[in-house]
Design an enzyme around this catalytic site. Sequence first.
Site, PDB file in Angstrom:
ATOM      1  N   GLN A 155       3.222   9.865   0.896  1.00 19.63           N
ATOM      2  CA  GLN A 155       4.538   9.252   1.100  1.00 19.63           C
ATOM      3  C   GLN A 155       5.532   9.626   0.010  1.00 19.63           C
ATOM      4  O   GLN A 155       6.745   9.501   0.213  1.00 19.63           O
ATOM      5  CB  GLN A 155       4.405   7.724   1.178  1.00 19.63           C
ATOM      6  CG  GLN A 155       3.635   7.265   2.413  1.00 19.63           C
ATOM      7  CD  GLN A 155       3.450   5.767   2.404  1.00 19.63           C
ATOM      8  OE1 GLN A 155       2.491   5.274   1.831  1.00 19.63           O
ATOM      9  NE2 GLN A 155       4.362   5.033   3.015  1.00 19.63           N
ATOM     10  N   HIS A 171      -2.265   8.097   6.548  1.00 17.34           N
ATOM     11  CA  HIS A 171      -1.235   8.878   5.846  1.00 17.34           C
ATOM     12  C   HIS A 171      -1.825  10.158   5.258  1.00 17.34           C
ATOM     13  O   HIS A 171      -1.216  11.224   5.344  1.00 17.34           O
ATOM     14  CB  HIS A 171      -0.623   8.069   4.701  1.00 17.34           C
ATOM     15  CG  HIS A 171       0.452   7.108   5.095  1.00 17.34           C
ATOM     16  ND1 HIS A 171       1.614   7.498   5.717  1.00 17.34           N
ATOM     17  CD2 HIS A 171       0.558   5.772   4.936  1.00 17.34           C
ATOM     18  CE1 HIS A 171       2.381   6.441   5.915  1.00 17.34           C
ATOM     19  NE2 HIS A 171       1.765   5.363   5.449  1.00 17.34           N
ATOM     20  N   CYS A 224       5.545  -0.123   7.287  1.00 18.79           N
ATOM     21  CA  CYS A 224       5.256   1.035   6.430  1.00 18.79           C
ATOM     22  C   CYS A 224       6.501   1.347   5.623  1.00 18.79           C
ATOM     23  O   CYS A 224       7.609   1.331   6.171  1.00 18.79           O
ATOM     24  CB  CYS A 224       4.889   2.242   7.307  1.00 18.79           C
ATOM     25  SG  CYS A 224       4.509   3.732   6.364  1.00 18.79           S
ATOM     26  N   LEU A 225       6.325   1.642   4.348  1.00 18.30           N
ATOM     27  CA  LEU A 225       7.476   2.006   3.509  1.00 18.30           C
ATOM     28  C   LEU A 225       8.150   3.266   4.035  1.00 18.30           C
ATOM     29  O   LEU A 225       9.332   3.482   3.758  1.00 18.30           O
ATOM     30  CB  LEU A 225       7.028   2.204   2.059  1.00 18.30           C
ATOM     31  CG  LEU A 225       6.584   0.925   1.333  1.00 18.30           C
ATOM     32  CD1 LEU A 225       5.979   1.271  -0.016  1.00 18.30           C
ATOM     33  CD2 LEU A 225       7.739  -0.055   1.168  1.00 18.30           C
ATOM     34  N   HIS A 245      -4.713   2.297   7.507  1.00 14.97           N
ATOM     35  CA  HIS A 245      -3.316   2.747   7.569  1.00 14.97           C
ATOM     36  C   HIS A 245      -3.052   3.827   6.504  1.00 14.97           C
ATOM     37  O   HIS A 245      -2.419   4.847   6.794  1.00 14.97           O
ATOM     38  CB  HIS A 245      -2.415   1.516   7.358  1.00 14.97           C
ATOM     39  CG  HIS A 245      -0.955   1.778   7.247  1.00 14.97           C
ATOM     40  ND1 HIS A 245      -0.038   1.328   8.188  1.00 14.97           N
ATOM     41  CD2 HIS A 245      -0.225   2.429   6.297  1.00 14.97           C
ATOM     42  CE1 HIS A 245       1.177   1.705   7.811  1.00 14.97           C
ATOM     43  NE2 HIS A 245       1.098   2.370   6.676  1.00 14.97           N
ATOM     44  N   GLU A 246      -3.574   3.600   5.284  1.00 15.16           N
ATOM     45  CA  GLU A 246      -3.309   4.550   4.187  1.00 15.16           C
ATOM     46  C   GLU A 246      -4.098   5.857   4.370  1.00 15.16           C
ATOM     47  O   GLU A 246      -3.583   6.939   4.058  1.00 15.16           O
ATOM     48  CB  GLU A 246      -3.618   3.909   2.829  1.00 15.16           C
ATOM     49  CG  GLU A 246      -2.825   2.640   2.512  1.00 15.16           C
ATOM     50  CD  GLU A 246      -1.328   2.765   2.651  1.00 15.16           C
ATOM     51  OE1 GLU A 246      -0.802   3.881   2.547  1.00 15.16           O
ATOM     52  OE2 GLU A 246      -0.671   1.725   2.903  1.00 15.16           O
ATOM     53  N   GLY A 250       0.841  -1.194   0.000  1.00 18.03           N
ATOM     54  CA  GLY A 250       0.000   0.000   0.000  1.00 18.03           C
ATOM     55  C   GLY A 250       0.873   1.239   0.000  1.00 18.03           C
ATOM     56  O   GLY A 250       1.963   1.233   0.579  1.00 18.03           O
TER      57      GLY A 250
END
Length: 171
Positions: free
Chosen positions: A51, A138, A92-93, A134-135, A46
């Site tokens: 990000q 962000h 998470c990236l 989660h996204e 994701g």
Amino acid sequence: MAIRTILEFPDPRLRTVAEPVTVVDDEVRALLDDMFETMYDAAGIGLAATQINVHKRIVTMDLSEENDSPLVFINPEFDVMDEELHSYKEGCLSVPEFYEEVSRPQQVRIRALNKDGDAFEMVADELLAVCIQHEIDHLDGKLFVDHISTLKRNRIRTKLEKKHKFEASQR
Ligand code: QAP
Ligand code: CO
């Protein structure tokens, strides 16, 4: 298409609240291509536009093993369907190499626009429910580390700051 740089915690730009998309046009679709390329290159499931330092409410996802099931969510929102919390060890990236248990509602109804700008709804549970929450965090300037203890978050911050200093010294 291009691989974009992924911002890493504690970069303050990750705290920006993203703006809704007003028209889903070719510029948005070009951004989606870059997001998928960046996400697949980084072996993510994701990615939120936040990000890659683009502050628009756009999320890409692919929960398949084969990277053959791209999902697009533009202006995503969710309602909690099952208040019961479920804990999942999230990564998470933007917080590379750190994983912590986070509790979130286990079932949600997602509303969003697709890449053609058409509205759709879906009920999500399991990994999809975790990932969309989660996204959307962000897009609201939040990270999974905001859901863990201050002690754990500060340890992660210190370690990533050290890594960033080292990387800068190698340039
Ligand atoms: C968000 O996370 C997520 O640390 C997506 O070294 C996480 O794609 C949704 C990744 C958990 C649901 C459950 C993280 C890749 C990817 C790393 C990701 C790493 C390499 C994280
Ligand atoms: Co993330």
